[in-house]
Design an enzyme around this catalytic site. Structure first.
Site, PDB file in Angstrom:
ATOM      1  N   GLU A 149      -4.147   6.731   3.013  1.00 48.62           N
ATOM      2  CA  GLU A 149      -4.360   5.314   2.745  1.00 48.62           C
ATOM      3  C   GLU A 149      -4.623   4.515   4.012  1.00 48.62           C
ATOM      4  O   GLU A 149      -5.584   3.743   4.075  1.00 48.62           O
ATOM      5  CB  GLU A 149      -3.144   4.707   2.015  1.00 48.62           C
ATOM      6  N   ASP A 199      -0.326   9.286   0.542  1.00 42.28           N
ATOM      7  CA  ASP A 199       0.139   7.896   0.504  1.00 42.28           C
ATOM      8  C   ASP A 199       1.477   7.896   1.238  1.00 42.28           C
ATOM      9  O   ASP A 199       2.486   8.363   0.716  1.00 42.28           O
ATOM     10  CB  ASP A 199       0.298   7.390  -0.937  1.00 42.28           C
ATOM     11  N   ILE A 202       3.645   5.583   2.214  1.00 43.74           N
ATOM     12  CA  ILE A 202       4.686   4.842   1.485  1.00 43.74           C
ATOM     13  C   ILE A 202       4.006   4.259   0.254  1.00 43.74           C
ATOM     14  O   ILE A 202       3.140   3.395   0.375  1.00 43.74           O
ATOM     15  CB  ILE A 202       5.319   3.706   2.320  1.00 43.74           C
ATOM     16  N   ASP A 203       4.354   4.762  -0.912  1.00 44.88           N
ATOM     17  CA  ASP A 203       3.833   4.144  -2.131  1.00 44.88           C
ATOM     18  C   ASP A 203       4.919   3.218  -2.647  1.00 44.88           C
ATOM     19  O   ASP A 203       6.058   3.646  -2.900  1.00 44.88           O
ATOM     20  CB  ASP A 203       3.475   5.203  -3.182  1.00 44.88           C
ATOM     21  N   THR A 244       4.987  -0.093  -0.948  1.00 43.88           N
ATOM     22  CA  THR A 244       5.301  -0.778   0.322  1.00 43.88           C
ATOM     23  C   THR A 244       5.986  -2.124   0.063  1.00 43.88           C
ATOM     24  O   THR A 244       6.930  -2.492   0.756  1.00 43.88           O
ATOM     25  CB  THR A 244       4.010  -0.982   1.150  1.00 43.88           C
ATOM     26  N   ASP A 303      -2.713   7.064  -4.640  1.00 43.44           N
ATOM     27  CA  ASP A 303      -1.659   6.598  -5.550  1.00 43.44           C
ATOM     28  C   ASP A 303      -1.435   7.601  -6.681  1.00 43.44           C
ATOM     29  O   ASP A 303      -0.355   7.655  -7.265  1.00 43.44           O
ATOM     30  CB  ASP A 303      -2.054   5.262  -6.200  1.00 43.44           C
TER      31      ASP A 303
HETATM   32  C1  IPD Z   1       0.580   0.251  -4.569  1.00 42.88           C
HETATM   33  C2  IPD Z   1       1.516   0.729  -5.628  1.00 42.88           C
HETATM   34  C3  IPD Z   1       1.459  -0.150  -6.852  1.00 42.88           C
HETATM   35  C4  IPD Z   1       0.055  -0.252  -7.389  1.00 42.88           C
HETATM   36  C5  IPD Z   1      -0.851  -0.752  -6.290  1.00 42.88           C
HETATM   37  C6  IPD Z   1      -0.793   0.164  -5.090  1.00 42.88           C
HETATM   38  P1  IPD Z   1       1.102   0.786  -1.993  1.00 42.88           P
HETATM   39  O1  IPD Z   1       0.557   1.140  -3.482  1.00 42.88           O
HETATM   40  O2  IPD Z   1       1.237   2.044  -6.030  1.00 42.88           O
HETATM   41  O3  IPD Z   1       2.277   0.371  -7.843  1.00 42.88           O
HETATM   42  O4  IPD Z   1       0.009  -1.107  -8.474  1.00 42.88           O
HETATM   43  O5  IPD Z   1      -2.149  -0.771  -6.739  1.00 42.88           O
HETATM   44  O6  IPD Z   1      -1.645  -0.321  -4.084  1.00 42.88           O
HETATM   45  O7  IPD Z   1       0.151  -0.194  -1.389  1.00 42.88           O
HETATM   46  O8  IPD Z   1       2.481   0.295  -2.129  1.00 42.88           O
HETATM   47  O9  IPD Z   1       0.989   2.130  -1.341  1.00 42.88           O
HETATM   48 CA    CA Z   2       0.041   3.427  -2.962  1.00 41.41          CA
HETATM   49 CA    CA Z   3       0.895   3.086   0.572  1.00 43.28          CA
HETATM   50 CA    CA Z   4      -0.749  -0.256   0.592  1.00 45.14          CA
END
Ligand code: IPD
Ligand code: CA
Ligand code: CA
Ligand code: CA
Length: 281
Positions: free
Chosen positions: A72, A93, A95-96, A98, A222
């Protein structure tokens, strides 16, 4: 060494690296973070996102110099859609969730997948704060902390708990369609939830905690690991239209089985149609 041995070796390496990277999230969750905004004011990133992605990439490419990466934070710098080739490619990813991480909401994870010949071979999703380590290898089942997991057996949408992320409605073009779908879900299911982490929510479908999940506007990192984990647990991940999921531009209906997926596709089709009709009036 044959391909199966290779996958086992890649999996063991990935498992160790993700567990170690999880310590960074654990150590940082309660600290003050250096928060930056990635283009749009609500798209947050911290120094830890970058650090975890760099660590995973560096260590994996030391072990497997031929392998490619789609991550990412690296992709964000290039500002273009990632390209998936047939080469072994790690999709990261770091940190999913964030925003959850920033707010100390403990649903946050690392998501790592290995794709070879455009087929997902390994999926790992790890929430170090709740000690949930989800994993799958293709055709070898899905696991939570080493124990096999299966999706829910519910086949009736009206008896289901569904997760949906409506944040894409921040873009006014999506406001009416997304709210119409939400309304249809509120009317037609036991309830809706929204967790702010796509990778973990997919795993909640895989472990049978919810029947399905719908989200659009997300990216390959994701969804890649969670997709394999759901499929290996008996579920399905398809495009909102009912067709095959495009990993590079994912519009996701993830469900515990085909019956629930089909009912969601139909529900959204009629909700979308209702929106079109209302707008025409
Ligand atoms: C997000 C999360 C969130 C989703 C967003 C993503 P991130 O990823 O997965 O649940 O709805 O579209 O961007 O930015 O926290 O890695
Ligand atoms: Ca994510
Ligand atoms: Ca992320
Ligand atoms: Ca992000």
């Amino acid at each position: 060494m044959n391909v199966t041995d290779d996958i086992e070796e890649y999996y063991k390496a990935a498992e160790g690296l993700v567990l170690t990277a999880g310590k960074i999230i654990e150590g940082a969750i309660n600290l003050n973070k250096n928060i930056k905004i990635k283009g749009i004011e609500w798209d947050l990133v911290t120094e830890y996102d970058r650090r975890i992605e760099d660590d995973l990439k560096r260590q994996l490419s030391n072990m497997y110099p031929q392998h490619k990466f789609i991550g990412e934070e690296t992709t964000a710098e290039g500002n273009c859609l990632p390209k998936l080739t047939d080469e072994p490619t790690w999709i990261i990813d770091p940190i999913d969730g964030t925003t959850n991480f920033v707010h100390q909401f403990p649903h946050t994870c690392i998501s790592l997948a290995l794709v070879i010949n455009k087929r997902i071979e390994i999926g790992i999703v790890y929430n170090p704060l709740m000690k949930q380590f989800f994993s799958a290898k293709r055709q070898k089942g899905a696991f939570l902390n080493g124990h096999p997991i299966k999706t829910s057996k519910v086949t009736d949408l009206s008896q289901s708990l569904i997760a949906m992320e409506p944040w894409i409605a921040k873009d006014s073009d999506y406001l009416v369609p997304i709210y119409t779908r939400m309304h249809a879900l509120i009317q037609g299911t036991h309830g809706i939830r929204s967790l702010g982490t796509a990778a973990l929510t997919l795993c909640y479908v895989a472990m049978g905690a919810i029947e399905a999940y719908h989200v659009e506007g997300i990216e390959a990192w994701d969804v890649a690991a969670g997709k394999l984990i759901i499929e290996e647990a008996g579920g399905t991940v398809i495009d909102t239209s009912g067709g095959e999921l495009d990993l590079i531009v994912p519009r996701v209906i993830a469900a515990c089985n085909h019956q629930i997926a089909d009912q969601l596709v139909d529900l959204f089709k009629s909700a979308d149609l209702e929106t079109v009709n209302k707008n025409l009036k």
